[in-house]
Design a protein around this motif. Sequence first.
Motif, PDB file in Angstrom:
ATOM      1  N   ASN A   1       6.100  11.546  -5.365  1.00 20.11           N
ATOM      2  CA  ASN A   1       5.782  10.590  -6.910  1.00 20.11           C
ATOM      3  C   ASN A   1       7.117  10.403  -7.466  1.00 20.11           C
TER       4      ASN A   1
ATOM      5  N   SER B   1      -0.538  18.805  -8.708  1.00 20.24           N
ATOM      6  CA  SER B   1      -0.908  17.657  -9.643  1.00 20.24           C
ATOM      7  C   SER B   1       0.207  16.762  -9.945  1.00 20.24           C
ATOM      8  N   ASP B   2       0.214  16.077 -11.208  1.00 19.75           N
ATOM      9  CA  ASP B   2       1.185  15.507 -11.862  1.00 19.75           C
ATOM     10  C   ASP B   2       1.775  16.090 -13.088  1.00 19.75           C
TER      11      ASP B   2
ATOM     12  N   GLN C   1     -10.926  10.138  -5.849  1.00 19.47           N
ATOM     13  CA  GLN C   1     -10.490   9.360  -7.165  1.00 19.47           C
ATOM     14  C   GLN C   1     -10.884   8.133  -6.786  1.00 19.47           C
TER      15      GLN C   1
ATOM     16  N   GLY D   1       0.812  -1.514   0.014  1.00 22.18           N
ATOM     17  CA  GLY D   1       0.041  -0.074  -0.303  1.00 22.18           C
ATOM     18  C   GLY D   1       0.791   1.314   0.128  1.00 22.18           C
TER      19      GLY D   1
ATOM     20  N   ASP E   1      -6.947  12.356   3.381  1.00 30.67           N
ATOM     21  CA  ASP E   1      -5.876  12.948   2.546  1.00 30.67           C
ATOM     22  C   ASP E   1      -5.311  11.995   1.271  1.00 30.67           C
TER      23      ASP E   1
ATOM     24  N   PHE F   1      -3.411   5.954   3.770  1.00 28.30           N
ATOM     25  CA  PHE F   1      -3.382   7.178   4.096  1.00 28.30           C
ATOM     26  C   PHE F   1      -3.321   7.637   5.564  1.00 28.30           C
TER      27      PHE F   1
ATOM     28  N   HIS G   1      -3.912  16.894  -3.533  1.00 28.29           N
ATOM     29  CA  HIS G   1      -4.130  16.897  -1.966  1.00 28.29           C
ATOM     30  C   HIS G   1      -5.359  17.776  -1.787  1.00 28.29           C
TER      31      HIS G   1
ATOM     32  N   ARG H   1      -6.996  -0.593  -2.982  1.00 27.72           N
ATOM     33  CA  ARG H   1      -6.907  -0.670  -4.263  1.00 27.72           C
ATOM     34  C   ARG H   1      -6.454  -2.051  -4.791  1.00 27.72           C
TER      35      ARG H   1
ATOM     36  N   TYR I   1      -4.611  13.678  -8.886  1.00 26.45           N
ATOM     37  CA  TYR I   1      -3.998  13.775  -7.746  1.00 26.45           C
ATOM     38  C   TYR I   1      -3.468  14.653  -6.610  1.00 26.45           C
TER      39      TYR I   1
ATOM     40  N   ASN J   1       1.548   9.068  -1.643  1.00 26.92           N
ATOM     41  CA  ASN J   1       0.939  10.236  -0.806  1.00 26.92           C
ATOM     42  C   ASN J   1       2.366  11.055  -0.646  1.00 26.92           C
TER      43      ASN J   1
ATOM     44  N   HIS K   1       0.010   4.409  -4.595  1.00 25.70           N
ATOM     45  CA  HIS K   1      -1.687   4.536  -4.896  1.00 25.70           C
ATOM     46  C   HIS K   1      -1.885   4.060  -6.386  1.00 25.70           C
ATOM     47  N   ASP K   2      -0.930   4.451  -7.141  1.00 24.22           N
ATOM     48  CA  ASP K   2      -1.592   4.482  -8.620  1.00 24.22           C
ATOM     49  C   ASP K   2      -0.257   4.399  -9.633  1.00 24.22           C
TER      50      ASP K   2
ATOM     51  N   ARG L   1      -4.869  -1.991   1.162  1.00 29.41           N
ATOM     52  CA  ARG L   1      -5.286  -0.760   1.958  1.00 29.41           C
ATOM     53  C   ARG L   1      -3.979   0.101   1.515  1.00 29.41           C
ATOM     54  N   LEU L   2      -4.514   1.060   1.327  1.00 29.51           N
ATOM     55  CA  LEU L   2      -3.308   2.228   1.013  1.00 29.51           C
ATOM     56  C   LEU L   2      -3.393   3.221   2.427  1.00 29.51           C
TER      57      LEU L   2
ATOM     58  N   PRO M   1      -5.409  11.817  -2.500  1.00 35.80           N
ATOM     59  CA  PRO M   1      -5.224  12.620  -3.462  1.00 35.80           C
ATOM     60  C   PRO M   1      -6.341  12.597  -4.261  1.00 35.80           C
TER      61      PRO M   1
ATOM     62  N   ASP N   1      -8.865   4.673 -15.044  1.00 28.24           N
ATOM     63  CA  ASP N   1      -7.520   5.363 -14.647  1.00 28.24           C
ATOM     64  C   ASP N   1      -7.657   6.248 -13.312  1.00 28.24           C
ATOM     65  N   THR N   2      -8.871   6.944 -13.337  1.00 24.06           N
ATOM     66  CA  THR N   2      -9.092   7.558 -11.936  1.00 24.06           C
ATOM     67  C   THR N   2     -10.518   7.752 -11.655  1.00 24.06           C
TER      68      THR N   2
ATOM     69  N   TYR O   1      -9.021   5.331  -5.949  1.00 19.95           N
ATOM     70  CA  TYR O   1      -8.732   4.407  -4.575  1.00 19.95           C
ATOM     71  C   TYR O   1      -9.204   4.922  -3.282  1.00 19.95           C
TER      72      TYR O   1
END
Lengths: 199, 764
Positions: free
Chosen positions: A61, B116-117, B55, A36, B86, B73, B134, B62, B132, A58, A39-40, B70-71, B88, B447-448, B57
Amino acid sequence: MELQKLNVKFFVEQPDKIALTDFIDVFHSWIQATDGVYHDVADYSHMQAGPGVVLVANSANVSIDESGARRGLLFSQKAPLTGSNQEKIRAVLGAALDNCRMLEAEPALKGKLRFAANEALLSVNDRLVGENSQQSFDALKGDVEAVARQLFGGANVSVERNADSHRQLNVHMRSSAAMDTAQALRNLTVHSPIGGALT
Amino acid sequence: MDQQLNWKEKLGAKIPAELGREIDIFEQQMELRKAGKIDEKVFAETRLRRGIYGQRYDNGQRHDGKRVQRLPFNADLVKGPDTFWDAPGMVRIKIPFGGVTPEQFETLADLSEEYSDGVTHVTTRQDFQFHYVHIDDTPALMRRLAAVGITTQEACGNVVRNVTACPLAGICHEETFDTTPYAKATAKFLMGHPDTQDFGRKVKIAFSGCEQNPCGLVTMHDMGAIAKTRVVDGKKVRGFAFYVGGGLGSVPYKAKLFDEFLPEEELLPTMQAISRVFARLGEKRNRARARIKFLIAQLGVAEFKKLVAEERQKLADDPRWTDFLKSVNDPTEEALKAGISLNGHQRPEGFDAWYKTNVYKQRQAGYVAATVSLPLGDASSDQLRALADIARRFVKDTLRTTVEQNILFRWVSEADLPEFYLAIKAIGLGAADAATIVDVTSCPGTDTCKLGIASSRGLARELRQRLGEKSLQLDEAVKNLRIKVSGCFNSCGQHHIADIGFYGISRNIKGFAVPHFQVVLGGKFHDNAGEYGVPIGAVPSKRIPEAVSTITEFYMRQRQKDERFQDFIARIGKKAVKDLLEDLTKIPTHDVDRSFYSDWGDPREFTLADMGVGECAGEVVSQAEFTLAASERELFEAQLLLDAGHSQHAVKAAYASMVRAAQGLVKDQNPMISENDEQIIAEFTQRFYDTQLFWDKYAGGKFAEYLFKAKEFVGAGKTADADRAVQLLQEAQLFIDAAHDCHNKVRGGIASAPAIAPTLQPGA
């Protein structure tokens, strides 16, 4: 200037050896191998000179970034950093190199991927912390030079800035001596432990 | 030093007071939410109304292709239903009528880089989106947008969304008049208006300058206005052909004509009155039935119109209704350079092909509008900054986003085009593909998006690449087709109005979930989204590029002279197309080729909603699967009946197909189930609806309700007109898709079927 949100990019040698989309599978395998942390995976392989393939987490990246038409590993720290500015720079350089090493060691990429560790692009991804001005550069230069000397093992170091005011505050650090990522990582840790903390 | 300031302090008076206050309020609400003083659901709507989406997840987990993870956060707190604080998320940025400036491009570039990305995405409704992001960064992001005149306010949520308009407004040869000032006034008037704050669902509004072109897509909107003039007492006056109750979504509705000539001074009060009626009478509890289209279908357009007229009479005069009319004839834009034709100028390599597809000659002599095609609607920060520089070289603030996810540069002097072309080509945006089959439109899909079923962007990327490689060899008739892809039935990719549309679904093949796309043919982008396409059949995702080749080659071989694609599909019939695609529905088994069991650009084993289905159930094909397959066949026959003009028979056949699908599900638990529809529906209700096994995670019981509604309709012996028949058939398709999903879910062991003893049927 109190640094935060630092980006570091190490460039790939011979980028044509691997298709950009090959990194999608690798990053997904990283997601599967960790519990975990990530995320993606965002796939921007359809863009020219874009963010490439991004592994989203989080706190930071990691991407195979193609901006500036030069492929490299971009490590983008998002979570707050602690320590002095030199410690923070050292911390993100170390984290970026760790990721470079992990990719170089990936069985699917082995022998095809090498990062040039004698060159790195550092940028401050927060225009509130520092705009891309000569004044900001001057304020940052000393800390970057000190860490760059350590990174490049005492070799001659040059640091310069792309002065386009729309860009992030950036410092391009280079050494004339060729170096691999393992050596650069050793240089960062041998002389003093990597200070600062990635949270 | 600057770092002592925050963005609010640094930008100061550059932030318009009204927007600044809104952002301050939101920031306070964030703090209250963190302190547990605002209910989670209330905060969810609050953030949505500021354009902040969760988004995919965001439920904190995921599926990584092997297991659900479990992510990590950090917060226990969530920012709304299923969305961790938290995690994104996505931010949607409203761009009324798509109007944007170079300065705004630069800000968007900075923000996408910092928060963002690095990608700014143009949506199918002329908005921008970042992913993505926050939530703690959103107030700063909003302030920086506000400082350049942009807001995220009411970009999402149950409010009036971005007001869209034809990007050629003001420069078009065929428009009646420029609708830009009207779109602008509408967006301003309705944003934050007290009468637009209590809707059960969103409202989308569009403007078009003419009837025949696609740019405004008026008939697929909740409210749509087409420019008209009329001579009254010897004087030409402006107004609009005004439409209400359109919408795509899972079941598309074409808007109904509300008023063939709504005078311009009545535009805003009428929209206000409609908003009040919708807020008062529109569905609030069942989101699936809460758009205006359902209210109008329920009331009938005549009754709706009567209620709106009554409401209009109650409204107190508001000077904003007409103040803007004083300046609608003022020029809204100006050119940077004199308009000079291209004659005699040197043309660089590739220019002519690009000119043919991406350039529109304005009605103003010497000027053109040039489309910059963004692959999948994405622009990098470097590209956006370069586009800002290019804009300053060639035009003024005359840029627009388009519903086809591109950027239009208006008022380019034609003589500058070769230089303009070289400039955009240098940043990788010189593709000669605007409004062609290569310029595939797509929603974000898996994707999102939390609702995505299949990878629409992955498919769009693949199609774009394959078609792009042979675009110069494509026949004009094929080249001019449009492809639109949605990740699910909700139609954000606007698949209903494409010549060739796709929406993502899942199918179970020998125990494995396999990504598929439903092929939707015959939609019409022109005439303001004049026709909606209909589903032909499901094809495995990895076979869709072959399906596109098969369909387009068939079209080339069989089309009559100058026959349009819609006419061609209508003439040859859907059965012929379905037969054509039959071979493509088959895929190798999982042990032979696993690539079919993953989606585009995603090496993970395909799974629905990150919930871990797809365990091999062996080679045995159950009775349930046979019955589900039969239901699809029956529905297809219903479509053929409808095509032949037998609406009533089609409706009955579609209902029968739904009952068949329900029977398939029941068979897994009660193999003795009869053929009696009452019994089947009763058992389906007891075993799958009441237990919520059939429920969709987001749509709830909506798809089952289609079955109940169809039963009521058929049972009451009601007569179906063509529109109702089309809707019922589409609802039947969605019900059958949901039955497949439910079957996969139950067999995949996600939800165990509760033990309910088989019911012995009379006469069974």
